[in-house]
Design a protein around this motif. Sequence first.
Motif, PDB file in Angstrom:
ATOM      1  N   LEU A 190       0.751  -1.278  -0.037  1.00 17.60           N
ATOM      2  CA  LEU A 190      -0.073   0.088   0.026  1.00 17.60           C
ATOM      3  C   LEU A 190       0.853   1.147  -0.139  1.00 17.60           C
ATOM      4  O   LEU A 190       0.422   2.443  -0.136  1.00 17.60           O
ATOM      5  N   ASN A 191       2.085   1.221   0.188  1.00 15.87           N
ATOM      6  CA  ASN A 191       3.000   2.279   0.638  1.00 15.87           C
ATOM      7  C   ASN A 191       2.999   3.317  -0.557  1.00 15.87           C
ATOM      8  O   ASN A 191       2.709   4.433  -0.798  1.00 15.87           O
ATOM      9  N   GLU A 192       3.035   2.650  -1.666  1.00 20.71           N
ATOM     10  CA  GLU A 192       3.397   3.570  -3.347  1.00 20.71           C
ATOM     11  C   GLU A 192       1.913   3.831  -3.652  1.00 20.71           C
ATOM     12  O   GLU A 192       1.753   5.213  -3.765  1.00 20.71           O
ATOM     13  N   PRO A 193       0.905   3.139  -3.485  1.00 24.11           N
ATOM     14  CA  PRO A 193      -0.489   3.715  -3.995  1.00 24.11           C
ATOM     15  C   PRO A 193      -0.938   4.567  -2.974  1.00 24.11           C
ATOM     16  O   PRO A 193      -1.292   5.837  -3.615  1.00 24.11           O
ATOM     17  N   LEU A 194      -0.567   4.541  -1.639  1.00 29.20           N
ATOM     18  CA  LEU A 194      -1.101   5.884  -0.522  1.00 29.20           C
ATOM     19  C   LEU A 194      -0.487   7.189  -1.098  1.00 29.20           C
ATOM     20  O   LEU A 194      -1.112   8.140  -1.084  1.00 29.20           O
ATOM     21  N   LEU A 195       0.819   6.897  -1.202  1.00 33.84           N
ATOM     22  CA  LEU A 195       1.745   8.034  -1.514  1.00 33.84           C
ATOM     23  C   LEU A 195       1.334   8.702  -2.735  1.00 33.84           C
ATOM     24  O   LEU A 195       1.382   9.850  -2.895  1.00 33.84           O
ATOM     25  N   ASP A 210      -2.643   3.748 -13.233  1.00 31.36           N
ATOM     26  CA  ASP A 210      -2.459   2.284 -13.685  1.00 31.36           C
ATOM     27  C   ASP A 210      -1.528   1.629 -12.491  1.00 31.36           C
ATOM     28  O   ASP A 210      -1.931   0.258 -12.364  1.00 31.36           O
ATOM     29  N   VAL A 211      -0.509   2.128 -12.131  1.00 38.92           N
ATOM     30  CA  VAL A 211       0.537   1.604 -11.213  1.00 38.92           C
ATOM     31  C   VAL A 211      -0.011   1.548  -9.911  1.00 38.92           C
ATOM     32  O   VAL A 211      -0.035   0.280  -9.279  1.00 38.92           O
ATOM     33  N   VAL A 212      -1.189   2.401  -9.456  1.00 37.49           N
ATOM     34  CA  VAL A 212      -1.716   2.051  -8.243  1.00 37.49           C
ATOM     35  C   VAL A 212      -2.429   1.049  -8.381  1.00 37.49           C
ATOM     36  O   VAL A 212      -2.704   0.172  -7.356  1.00 37.49           O
ATOM     37  N   HIS A 213      -3.376   0.843  -9.471  1.00 35.37           N
ATOM     38  CA  HIS A 213      -4.382  -0.165  -9.727  1.00 35.37           C
ATOM     39  C   HIS A 213      -3.782  -1.549  -9.769  1.00 35.37           C
ATOM     40  O   HIS A 213      -4.026  -2.654  -9.118  1.00 35.37           O
ATOM     41  N   THR A 214      -2.342  -1.657 -10.444  1.00 43.16           N
ATOM     42  CA  THR A 214      -1.461  -2.806 -10.470  1.00 43.16           C
ATOM     43  C   THR A 214      -1.039  -3.271  -9.118  1.00 43.16           C
ATOM     44  O   THR A 214      -1.093  -4.589  -8.874  1.00 43.16           O
ATOM     45  N   ASN A 215      -0.536  -2.185  -8.259  1.00 41.40           N
ATOM     46  CA  ASN A 215      -0.103  -2.747  -6.987  1.00 41.40           C
ATOM     47  C   ASN A 215      -1.080  -3.226  -6.209  1.00 41.40           C
ATOM     48  O   ASN A 215      -0.993  -4.223  -5.616  1.00 41.40           O
ATOM     49  N   LEU A 216      -2.189  -2.727  -6.122  1.00 38.79           N
ATOM     50  CA  LEU A 216      -3.383  -3.368  -5.532  1.00 38.79           C
ATOM     51  C   LEU A 216      -3.981  -4.525  -6.103  1.00 38.79           C
ATOM     52  O   LEU A 216      -4.174  -5.503  -5.199  1.00 38.79           O
ATOM     53  N   GLU A 217      -3.861  -4.879  -7.324  1.00 39.96           N
ATOM     54  CA  GLU A 217      -4.278  -6.139  -7.704  1.00 39.96           C
ATOM     55  C   GLU A 217      -3.535  -7.278  -7.341  1.00 39.96           C
ATOM     56  O   GLU A 217      -3.764  -8.302  -7.201  1.00 39.96           O
TER      57      GLU A 217
END
Length: 462
Positions: free
Chosen positions: A28-33, A136-143
């Motif tokens: 979650l670190n990167e998506p939240l940031l 899309d990076v946020v979406h990919t990291n969460l997937e």
Amino acid sequence: MEIQYGKKVDLKIRGGTTLVDRAVLEALNEPLLHLLRNAFDHGIESPDIRQEKGKPEGGTIIITAAYRGNKTVITVEDDGGGINVDKIRSKALEMGVSEADLQESSKKELLDLIFEPGFSTASQVTDLSGRGVGMDVVHTNLESIQGDIQVNTQPGKGTMFTITVPFTLSVVRVLLVETAGMLLAFPNTVIEEMVCLNPEMLMNGIGQDVLNWDGYLVPIISLKQWFNFPRPAYVAHTEVIPVIDQPTVLMVAQGENYVGIQIDRYWGEQEVTIRQVEGSVGMPKGFAGCTILGDGRVVPLVDITALLHWLNDDPSQSSFTPKLAPTTTDFLETFADHHTSTIMVVDDSINVRRFLALTLEKAGYRVEQAKDGQDALEKLQGCLGSTVQLVVSDIEMPRLDGYGFLSHLKSDLVCQHLPVIMLTSRSGNKHRQLAMNLGASAYFSKPFKENKLLATIGELIN
């Protein structure tokens, strides 16, 4: 930040004591940031613009964490200018999306485009947000951690991103099911209900079977048709007997709609440890790891969103859209007993229009569709005015809602006697009364009973 970027922003953290699995937290670190940077840079307006809009000079960003069942829900909310949907539409056109597809898309479907690779409405890349990296990076990291993200925005008021992730990646509660001789594990959180399949509930459409589930028309998918193995799957001999030893349908919620997954047997529910599959050969689409049962059997864990994308044969879709669009001509040729009456269905949801069209065409009616009240008025005042005998309309729609549509229709000398049935999720008495005062002939709230709707339509037309 105020000195460097000229913005006053108050950051509020709620639910700071919410515990999150270490592996989930790292993912979650990167998506939240990224979301926080975007909210500050693109969401919150400059002080002078905020004052022109009557807002406080300083903006607010709120990050909230809480538990919901065995899920952790995290929201990132700002009180900024919101996401410009028109910019999304323009960018989509630049990227090759057809104008017709965009016209048919709902607001949610348009907002989901921001999670597509290379999609950005920002005019320039800044050091603060984006930095050339899209959502899309946020979406990919969460997937990668079996998570999901949804966005809701209001022009001039702000935007909220809602992230849903498993409470833990190591242990989940699953439903063990069998199809084509193969065991599968479905996380119990994705299953709304289990229904024993009765042949009388099935409706055979053009290219898509549909299940009549308490008045809902639900597209049904038989996994057996998709899991074609070169040789029969190995079936372990065990003294355990299935809990349900007959064809069963797993009801899966996809946004406001449902999809039925048909399986052969249900073996029960249990808590299992999930293991990631390592090696040069990755898991097929639709699966997210596996578990090992006490008798040594390896069972793959289903990623329902990815599975439905694969089954729909369009991985670029942000949500599963059942292929339920047979032409009126094809459908009428399928059924011998049909009427000459034409009904117009007015709804901004493509899926709702398709489901209603299928229901009415199955009953023998011809169906015309309109995507909102304005579209319906234009069609009725045009060549369809003399052919449509009844209208079924939603209330909440863009451009012109159901109330506005009713008001305009009843003031038109040609169409004022056309019966209109309101079919909406608004079940309140005041909404019903307002619709009836404006001239509605009947009012149904969702979910509705198919037989009652058809009986009312028959009475009004006759």
